[in-house]
Every structure is written in C-alpha cells, then in structure tokens.
Design an enzyme around this catalytic site. Structure first.
Site, mmCIF file in Angstrom:
data_model
loop_
_atom_site.group_PDB
_atom_site.id
_atom_site.type_symbol
_atom_site.label_atom_id
_atom_site.label_comp_id
_atom_site.label_asym_id
_atom_site.label_seq_id
_atom_site.Cartn_x
_atom_site.Cartn_y
_atom_site.Cartn_z
ATOM 1 N N ASN A 318 29.670 81.141 40.098
ATOM 2 C CA ASN A 318 28.531 81.819 39.447
ATOM 3 C C ASN A 318 27.216 80.665 39.312
ATOM 4 O OD1 ASN A 318 26.812 84.044 38.755
ATOM 5 N ND2 ASN A 318 27.912 84.508 36.860
ATOM 6 N N HIS A 349 25.589 88.269 29.336
ATOM 7 C CA HIS A 349 26.805 89.115 29.913
ATOM 8 C C HIS A 349 26.816 90.310 29.199
ATOM 9 C CE1 HIS A 349 28.010 85.350 31.823
ATOM 10 N NE2 HIS A 349 28.707 85.969 32.709
#
Length: 495
Positions: A318, A349
């Site tokens: 990521n 998140h």
C-alpha cells in the site's frame, strides 16, 4: 463484488478509449476533465447507487471550505471535515447497516477521495502560504501554487481512473497527465536540460498493462482456489488450538495470511493497469532504458513475499497510502510521529476494533524491529554465508510477525482477536516490549535527521526516487520553471 469487477473492467476499456480518442494532443484539458469526471460518477452510481452522492458531497463541501476559509487554515478544516465525514459514513455502514460485510462498499472509494482532499489541501497550503525555505524537499516539489478550479478539483477526486480503487496520485501529476505534460526524464542533467528520451515518441503502456493483467488473473485464480481452503478464522478454532503443535500453528498462520493477500494484489494491480492504459503512471526510464510504469503503483509483490524486515514489508505494501500518511501526518507531527501516524492509519481504515488492535500492535512491532536491526544487524553482514543465514532467519521472523500483527485486521472484532492473541500468550507483544527495554533506539546526532530515523518503515527509497523523477512539469500559472523543479529534486536526492 461483481459490480466492482465489472466496473473496473469497463474502466479499463474506457481508459484505452480515453488514451486513443481523447489524447491530450487531440482534445483540450477541459474536455478531458469533463469526460473523466462524468465517467467516474457514472461508474460510482452504477456500482453503489445513490450512495455515490456521498462522493460529490464530500468533495463539494471540501472545495467550499477551501474557498471560504483561505489558504492559511484550510488544510486543517479540510482534514477534519473529510476524515470526519468518512468516519461518520463508516460508522453508519458498519454499526447500522451491515457489520462484518467484506464486499465492496461505498466507504472504500471515500477512503481514496479523503486522501486526495487532504493531500491537495496540504499541498495548496504549502504552495500558497508557507515560505520555500520552511518546506521539506518533498513538500517543495509537490506544492501547488494556485487554487484549482471546481472542474479540476472534481476531476482529480472523482475521475474514472481511480474513483473505485485508487490509487492515490499527487494533484500535480494528475494535472500534468490531463494536460499532456507527463513525460519525465530519468535524471536531471548538469545543465538542467531534459533527458533526451523525453523527446522521443510517447511510450506505449501496452506491455505494462498486459503484465499487470496477467498478475491480476493469477491473483484472482489463487484467491478463488487456495484462499477458500485456508481461512484465517481457523487460527482460533478450538480443536485446532488444542491439538496442533506450535510449529504447525505458526506455519498455518503464515499460510492463511499469505492466502489473504491476493485479493489486494488483484484490486490494486488492476487499478494500476487502468491508469496505465490511459497513459498515466509513466515514471521514466531506468538505467538500461526500460520503461517504468510504476509512478502510482501500490505494491511490489516480490518484495512483500520475500521481506526480511518489518520495514521492507511496509515499504512495499500500500505504497501510496504510506506516502500519504507520511506527508500529511508524520512529517508534520509535533510529538510521537510514529504513534500519531499509526492512529491516523487506523482511523482512516475504518471503525472495526480489529483495525485498532492491528495498528497498535504495529507500533510495538515497528519499534522493536527497528531496535533489533539497529543493534545487531551489523554483526551479521560481513560474511556472505552468515548474512545468508541471517536473511533466512529474519525472513521467517518477519513473516510470522506480520501475520501475527494483521490477524485482527481480518477478524475485525475484539473477542476473536483477543482469543487469537491469548492463545499465543501475547508472546510477540511481550517480546517487543522486552526488546525495547533491552535495546535502545539509536538516534542520529543531527537534529535535521531526527524524523528520518524515527520514521516507521515508510518507503524512503521510493520517496527519494519520486523526488527525482516525478512532478517535473509545473501546472498552469506555477511560478516554478522546469529547470527549478529539476534542480529541486536533484538537491533532494543529494540530501
């Protein structure tokens, strides 16, 4: 999930059409902005229904905040609003509508839009409010020197290339792509001139797209076959915990978490291929003259699977989100940047408790891994044979530690996560604390490098390359010339 895949495949075809028939040499930036935005909103509406209005609302209000607040404080207000709006949507989705849903949901694209809104707000603040000498080299090179129009803003946040799965890209890179100025030299020459390769014909993305689609196919095949037979939940099965030996449990832990990664490989690589198919993502040429289409790539699979340190894993996983966290939080934190960055990552998140358990555990793991590496690694690198053994041991330790850390991220809830950790007697938590008590964290003597040494495994090498190769062309009305930007990146690389 089917809607998501169908929309991404449609976006892939649309990207090829966009590059062929709406190329910057054939169409004006206005037309390219309009088409990219309308296609993005159509895909969002098709995939998520009227929930796609959240994308427009979040972007629209953020732009309004930027206009009325002014450049002095807009980055703070935009950051609080965008992240707060995202959090409210995540709370309603998780705790009101469907807790534990794994399928694609509208909060996923909002996470990417939140990254774009906040990063652009900071870049405008850096470019229009702060002095150049107060900026870091990366901030100076990414700084935006004029306020974007509403169309440019919506095109950046909601374009069809990245509205569903990203990845994040800088505003200057996106505008350069839309305006046809995305060619980048491999390195600045001494006289400040462009690399001669930039004068050649525009590079073709066909080979890069084909390779990434092959990776997508293999990842999807792996996910639909192997992943289903190795569920992460089996790690907390009572019979398995009672009968399996420790080596077997560790081996299954590694296999189950490795099998959970291909779905991310599929989504992120397909998103990268879509951008490449439109002609976006070209970084330049390497030393051998090979084209590099990894400007906005989100992962490097080989480095992930063969990581020999916690840092190496996070450097290649990521990537764009790690850069976002570094730029909007870590570099600007006034105290405990590592802890603040992990907390922001958890909030971004979502609101599942497992996310917070994972990232709080990640803080311990990151600090402990750095302490061990700083204090003992130099004893094992002089001999090639010893270093090979050291790499094998650190690979095993890294894979187990990563798997141990991210189990709550997959299980989501508190009870199963604590069941797993208690079944392991919280061994790595305790071990990390003991390591931090025994081994000191080394710090450099130069205060200018304080942040660099405390940095929690963000992709520094990638960042240095980015400073050299990206953002080579200024946007409209940008007061920096091309030669100044190249010089900026050259000085950043030397530092």
């Amino acid at each position: 999930q089917v809607n998501f895949v169908v929309c991404q495949l449609f976006a892939l075809l649309a990207a090829a059409w966009f590059r062929t028939y709406l190329h910057a040499s054939k169409s004006s930036p206005f037309i390219r902005h309009v088409v990219a935005t309308l296609l993005g909103l159509y895909l969002a509406l098709f995939c998520f229904g009227w929930y796609a209005l959240h994308f427009v609302i979040q972007s629209g209000i953020s732009y309004y905040i930027m206009i009325i607040i002014g450049v002095e404080n807009m980055h703070k207000y935009c950051f609080v609003f965008a992240l707060g709006y995202l959090t409210v949507c995540q709370i309603t989705r998780v705790y009101i509508f469907d807790y534990g849903q794994y399928s694609a949901d509208f909060s996923g694209p909002m996470m990417i839009i939140t990254q774009k809104i906040t990063s652009l707000a900071f870049e405008i603040h850096d470019g229009m409010c702060r002095r150049n000498e107060d900026l870091t080299p990366s901030q100076r090179c990414l700084a935006v020197r004029r306020m974007p129009s509403l169309l440019e803003y919506l095109s950046y946040t909601c374009n069809f290339l990245g509205i569903l799965a990203g990845p994040l890209c800088s505003y200057k890179d996106y505008i350069a792509f839309i305006e046809g100025r995305s060619c980048r030299p491999t390195q600045p020459e001494a006289n400040g001139k462009q690399d001669a390769k930039c004068q050649q014909a525009e590079p073709s993305p066909h080979m890069a797209v084909a390779q990434k689609l092959l990776i997508c196919g293999l990842s999807l095949l792996f996910h639909m076959t192997i992943t289903q037979t190795l569920p992460v939940e089996y790690n907390i099965d009572e019979h398995f915990r009672a009968t399996a030996s420790w080596p077997v449990r560790c081996f299954y832990l590694y296999l189950s978490l490795m099998a959970a990664r291909p779905k991310y490989y599929f989504a992120w690589t397909l998103a990268d291929a879509i951008n490449n198919a439109a002609g976006f993502g070209f970084r330049g040429y390497d030393k051998t003259g090979v084209m590099r289409w990894d400007l906005i790539s989100n992962l490097r699979i080989q480095q992930i699977e063969f990581s020999t340190s916690f840092k190496m894993f996070l450097d290649n996983w990521n990537i764009q989100t790690a850069l976002w966290l570094k730029r909007v939080c870590y570099e600007r934190a006034t105290f405990s940047p590592t802890i603040q960055t992990f907390i922001l990552s958890a909030i971004w998140h979502g609101v599942y408790p497992g996310y917070y358990l994972t990232f709080l555990t990640g803080v311990l793991m990151t600090l402990a891994a750095r302490a061990i590496r700083n204090n003992i690694r130099h004893y094992f690198v002089e001999s090639a044979a010893v270093k090979a053994c050291y790499d094998v041991v650190t690979w095993v330790a890294t894979q187990v530690a990563i798997s141990y850390t991210v189990v709550p991220f997959v299980l989501l809830s508190v009870r199963p996560s604590l069941t797993f950790y208690s079944s392991c007697y919280f061994c790595l938590h305790i071990g990390s604390i003991l390591v931090l008590l025994v081994f000191p964290l080394k710090r450099t003597q130069k205060s200018s490098k304080k942040h660099e040494n405390l940095q929690p495994a963000w992709p520094r090498k990638l960042e240095e390359e980015s400073l050299l190769q990206k953002n080579n062309y200024s946007t409209t009305n940008n007061s920096f010339s091309q030669s100044q930007e190249i010089s900026c990146r050259y000085q950043a690389l030397k530092q």
